[in-house]
Design a protein around this motif. Sequence first.
Motif, PDB file in Angstrom:
ATOM      1  N   TRP A   1       0.826  -1.204   0.000  1.00 22.21           N
ATOM      2  CA  TRP A   1       0.000   0.000   0.000  1.00 22.21           C
ATOM      3  C   TRP A   1       0.860   1.255   0.000  1.00 22.21           C
ATOM      4  O   TRP A   1       0.510   2.259  -0.606  1.00 22.21           O
TER       5      TRP A   1
ATOM      6  N   LYS B   1       1.177   4.641  -4.073  1.00 22.50           N
ATOM      7  CA  LYS B   1       0.851   5.832  -3.290  1.00 22.50           C
ATOM      8  C   LYS B   1       0.550   7.011  -4.219  1.00 22.50           C
ATOM      9  O   LYS B   1      -0.416   7.743  -4.009  1.00 22.50           O
TER      10      LYS B   1
ATOM     11  N   LEU C   1      -7.692   9.906  -5.547  1.00 21.19           N
ATOM     12  CA  LEU C   1      -8.476  10.589  -4.515  1.00 21.19           C
ATOM     13  C   LEU C   1      -8.757  12.043  -4.888  1.00 21.19           C
ATOM     14  O   LEU C   1      -9.850  12.556  -4.611  1.00 21.19           O
TER      15      LEU C   1
ATOM     16  N   VAL D   1     -14.025  11.869   3.141  1.00 19.55           N
ATOM     17  CA  VAL D   1     -13.280  10.605   3.030  1.00 19.55           C
ATOM     18  C   VAL D   1     -12.070  10.779   2.120  1.00 19.55           C
ATOM     19  O   VAL D   1     -10.968  10.301   2.440  1.00 19.55           O
TER      20      VAL D   1
ATOM     21  N   SER E   1      -8.203  10.594   3.541  1.00 22.88           N
ATOM     22  CA  SER E   1      -7.299   9.609   2.930  1.00 22.88           C
ATOM     23  C   SER E   1      -6.045  10.273   2.377  1.00 22.88           C
ATOM     24  O   SER E   1      -4.941   9.740   2.506  1.00 22.88           O
TER      25      SER E   1
ATOM     26  N   TRP F   1      -3.816  11.076   5.277  1.00 22.45           N
ATOM     27  CA  TRP F   1      -3.186   9.859   5.780  1.00 22.45           C
ATOM     28  C   TRP F   1      -2.028   9.434   4.875  1.00 22.45           C
ATOM     29  O   TRP F   1      -0.952   9.078   5.348  1.00 22.45           O
ATOM     30  N   LEU F   2      -2.237   9.491   3.575  1.00 19.82           N
ATOM     31  CA  LEU F   2      -1.175   9.122   2.638  1.00 19.82           C
ATOM     32  C   LEU F   2       0.003  10.093   2.720  1.00 19.82           C
ATOM     33  O   LEU F   2       1.158   9.689   2.649  1.00 19.82           O
TER      34      LEU F   2
END
Length: 65
Positions: free
Chosen positions: A5, A11, A18, A40, A44, A47-48
């Motif tokens: 991931w 990534k 996204l 969302v 995300s 977070w990435l």
Amino acid sequence: MAQLWLSHKLKTTAIITLCIIAVIASVQTTGLTRALIELVAFVSLIWLALSKPDIKQHDCHLRGE
């Protein structure tokens, strides 16, 4: 699974996907649906962006070189 991931190529693809999802949600939806999709997507993205980078450091700094 976590290493897959966080791989650089995946990534980068996830970040671009996204961003596209957030833009489409802004244009095509309204109200609560739009807000939830954008929330969302941006959570995300954060977070990435803050996840551990996939750069491997050399051990030369540990040897004093």
